[in-house]
Design an enzyme around this catalytic site. Structure first.
Site, PDB file in Angstrom:
ATOM      1  N   GLY A   8       0.822  -1.206   0.000  1.00 52.97           N
ATOM      2  CA  GLY A   8       0.000   0.000   0.000  1.00 52.97           C
ATOM      3  C   GLY A   8       0.853   1.250   0.000  1.00 52.97           C
ATOM      4  O   GLY A   8       0.537   2.244   0.649  1.00 52.97           O
ATOM      5  N   ALA A   9       1.947   1.218  -0.764  1.00 54.11           N
ATOM      6  CA  ALA A   9       2.930   2.311  -0.747  1.00 54.11           C
ATOM      7  C   ALA A   9       2.677   3.360  -1.812  1.00 54.11           C
ATOM      8  O   ALA A   9       3.468   4.290  -1.960  1.00 54.11           O
ATOM      9  CB  ALA A   9       4.336   1.735  -0.918  1.00 54.11           C
ATOM     10  N   SER A  11       0.274   5.585  -1.918  1.00 54.89           N
ATOM     11  CA  SER A  11      -0.297   6.834  -1.426  1.00 54.89           C
ATOM     12  C   SER A  11      -0.438   6.760   0.086  1.00 54.89           C
ATOM     13  O   SER A  11      -0.169   5.727   0.704  1.00 54.89           O
ATOM     14  CB  SER A  11      -1.672   7.090  -2.064  1.00 54.89           C
ATOM     15  N   GLY A  12      -0.877   7.865   0.672  1.00 56.86           N
ATOM     16  CA  GLY A  12      -1.242   7.893   2.079  1.00 56.86           C
ATOM     17  C   GLY A  12      -0.134   7.514   3.031  1.00 56.86           C
ATOM     18  O   GLY A  12       1.029   7.903   2.869  1.00 56.86           O
ATOM     19  N   SER A 134      -6.940  -0.415  12.705  1.00 54.53           N
ATOM     20  CA  SER A 134      -7.796   0.762  12.867  1.00 54.53           C
ATOM     21  C   SER A 134      -8.688   0.579  14.081  1.00 54.53           C
ATOM     22  O   SER A 134      -9.076  -0.552  14.424  1.00 54.53           O
ATOM     23  CB  SER A 134      -8.667   0.962  11.624  1.00 54.53           C
ATOM     24  N   TYR A 160     -14.983  -3.804   6.996  1.00 54.44           N
ATOM     25  CA  TYR A 160     -13.679  -3.174   7.235  1.00 54.44           C
ATOM     26  C   TYR A 160     -13.270  -3.330   8.693  1.00 54.44           C
ATOM     27  O   TYR A 160     -12.119  -3.683   8.994  1.00 54.44           O
ATOM     28  CB  TYR A 160     -13.757  -1.699   6.856  1.00 54.44           C
TER      29      TYR A 160
END
Length: 269
Positions: A8-9, A11-12, A134, A160
């Site tokens: 997941g590199a 963005s963000g 999360s 999620y």
């Protein structure tokens, strides 16, 4: 110099941490799904790098074969992996089943990173695994025997939240099964990113005034990747730089063990 794999590199949080760690001279292996976004991210990471040439692998975690190809590339190129940052994932706008037969939220957020960690396990000895979880886990429950769900009862937030709970359970169980690897999960905070699959959620994550920057959230991932191991608690869930008690149901070792076994069966380990 550390060898650090970040999923997941593009963005963000993942991109922010990749740039920060590349600036420290570490070998970055950036994994992303979209070729255009990954290419743009790599330009930023290369600009920040003070050490070896950053590496990139394109992979869609809704396809488990892509996860295996990531592992093949990493294992062929690097003798040791110091950090695996399982950061890829996200929320979907509707119920979807992957080509592997699983609900896409469960696969991309839990089963794919579970598989990648297991495939890289031997090279991670003496290193660490960091899972981006999360506090959304607090509003959901995990069924360790069901990775497909009921399309009629499906909810984006529940799916999620369950996957993020699975990230916490994985970190705790990995710490028990793999004592030679430091394993933690963390809540990055409410981050101003392009989060969410539906326009309303994405808008909230762009304009809500109490969001933190991706750079600040990335700094937490960077800290977990670089802090001396004796300053961290393996198996723990971090919010900020503090070990925090997650919701009680994700502290159950029996549930974590059941989830591990069913996940291993699901991905054919």
């Amino acid at each position: 110099m550390r060898t650090i794999v970040i999923t997941g590199a593009s963005s963000g949080v993942g991109l922010a941490a990749a740039k920060q760690l590349a600036a420290m001279g570490d070998q970055i292996v950036a994994v992303g799904r979209d070729p255009r976004r990954l290419g743009a991210a790599m330009a930023e990471i290369r600009k920040a790098a003070t050490g070896p040439e950053p590496d990139e692998v394109r992979a869609d975690f809704e396809t488990l074969e892509d996860v295996r190809l990531v592992a093949e590339h990493v294992l062929s190129a690097y003798e040791k992996i110091d950090v695996l940052a399982n950061n890829a994932g996200g929320m979907l706008g509707s119920y979807r089943v992957t080509p592997d037969g699983f609900e896409a939220t469960a696969q991309s957020n839990h089963l794919a990173p579970f598989l990648l960690a297991n495939l890289l396990r031997e090279r991670l000895s003496g290193g660490r695994i960091i899972g981006t979880s999360s506090d959304a886990h607090r509003r959901a429950r995990v069924d360790p025997d069901d990775f497909t769900g009921d399309p009629q009862a499906w909810s984006a937030w529940r799916a999620y939240g369950a996957a993020k709970g699975e990230n916490i359970l994985f970190a705790a169980e990995a710490a028990r099964r793999w004592p030679d690897i430091l394993s933690v999960s963390f809540h990055p905070g409410l981050v101003r990113t392009n989060f969410g699959a539906d326009p309303a959620t994405r808008l909230v994550y762009k304009i809500w005034p109490f969001l933190i920057t991706a750079q600040k959230a990335g700094a937490l991932l960077t800290w977990l990747a670089t802090a001396p191991a004796n300053e961290l608690t393996t198996g723990a869930y971090y919010v900020g730089r503090k070990v925090t008690e997650p919701r009680q149901w994700v502290t159950d070792p029996e549930l974590a063990a059941r989830l591990w076994t069913s996940s291993a069966q699901a991905v054919n380990l």
